[in-house]
Scaffold this motif. Structure first.
Motif, PDB file in Angstrom:
ATOM      1  N   TRP A  41     -52.396 -20.722  64.632  1.00  0.00           N
ATOM      2  CA  TRP A  41     -53.329 -19.790  64.729  1.00  0.00           C
ATOM      3  C   TRP A  41     -54.657 -20.065  63.698  1.00  0.00           C
ATOM      4  CZ3 TRP A  41     -55.633 -16.326  67.252  1.00  0.00           C
ATOM      5  CH2 TRP A  41     -56.349 -15.423  66.842  1.00  0.00           C
ATOM      6  N   TYR A  45     -58.268 -20.593  64.529  1.00  0.00           N
ATOM      7  CA  TYR A  45     -59.085 -19.607  64.228  1.00  0.00           C
ATOM      8  C   TYR A  45     -60.414 -20.530  63.662  1.00  0.00           C
ATOM      9  CZ  TYR A  45     -61.206 -15.751  61.815  1.00  0.00           C
ATOM     10  OH  TYR A  45     -61.940 -14.568  61.187  1.00  0.00           O
ATOM     11  N   GLY A  75     -51.602 -16.574  69.469  1.00  0.00           N
ATOM     12  CA  GLY A  75     -51.591 -15.226  68.890  1.00  0.00           C
ATOM     13  C   GLY A  75     -50.460 -14.372  69.444  1.00  0.00           C
ATOM     14  N   GLU A  78     -47.489 -15.910  68.303  1.00  0.00           N
ATOM     15  CA  GLU A  78     -47.141 -15.590  66.531  1.00  0.00           C
ATOM     16  C   GLU A  78     -46.454 -14.204  66.542  1.00  0.00           C
ATOM     17  OE1 GLU A  78     -47.775 -13.591  63.321  1.00  0.00           O
ATOM     18  OE2 GLU A  78     -49.016 -13.285  64.726  1.00  0.00           O
TER      19      GLU A  78
END
Length: 230
Positions: A41, A45, A75, A78
């Motif tokens: 992530w 990002y 996401g 996660e």
């Protein structure tokens, strides 16, 4: 830490030891998956930030599309991995504390049914209660301690996570109020909640800042049991 060696002929009942080992393996696997997802992530990002810099008019924007699609999936994974990790880590800690306490107090082994119940995801209140047990006072000091104040340090770390779980209950209450949910509305009601059922995708993760230290305590519990036995 992983999982300590136990004498199969020791005071732990076979079902207690099997459950402790199984939960330990479960939460370690989920922990690694969550940590990997966090790394992915973060990487995506940062890639998204780079994509934002390329927003000047372009004919093709496949890079930006790919980053967005990947980030969305990661996401979600996660969060899923975190909740799975929470479920097994919290159960490992609650069971570990129960076994530790009964070994320290030389009580009879837990029943199979009792162990099975403790292997389920605990409510936030049950987890808070387990973290309130004076574990540091039940575990004998090591002959060659890492330094003075080891027992105080243990008590402080466990109390910190207990207070963090109390904060999670406050977040669950805030989320319910924001979403106009009928339950929970009081702290006592929040204590009956399972985190896995009160961490919706649209909310900030309620486990932030709590999951990592919870891992460490769940790993410690079997070692404390082993120290008491030895």
């Amino acid at each position: 830490m992983r999982f300590p060696q136990f004498d199969e002929r020791g005071p732990l009942a076979a079902h207690e030891l099997e459950a402790l080992r199984s939960l330990n393996a479960a939460f370690l696997t989920a922990r690694y998956e969550w940590q990997t997802a966090c790394t992915m992530w973060d990487r995506l990002y940062n890639a998204g930030d780079s994509a934002e810099l390329r927003r000047a008019p372009m004919t093709f924007s496949f890079y930006e599309e790919a980053v967005g699609q990947l980030a969305s999936g990661v996401g979600a994974y996660e969060r899923r991995a975190a909740l799975v990790a929470w479920r097994y880590t919290a159960a490992a800690l609650v069971l570990g504390v129960a076994v530790l306490r009964r070994v320290a107090e030389t009580e009879a082994p837990l029943t199979v049914t009792g162990v099975e119940e403790l292997c389920q995801e605990p409510t936030l209140g049950q987890l808070h209660e387990a973290l309130s047990v004076p574990v540091a006072d039940l575990v004998p000091e090591r002959l060659h301690a890492a330094g003075p104040g080891e027992r105080e340090d243990t008590a402080r770390r466990w109390a910190k996570v207990r207070d963090d779980v109390d904060g999670v209950m406050d977040l669950v209450l805030e989320w319910a109020a924001d979403e106009d949910e009928a339950h929970p509305r009081t702290k006592d009601e929040a204590a009956t909640c399972l985190l896995s059922q009160h961490c919706p995708p649209q909310s900030d993760p309620t486990y932030d800042g709590v999951l990592e230290p919870l891992f460490r305590l769940a790993e410690e519990a079997p070692y404390f049991i082993s120290r008491i036995i030895k």
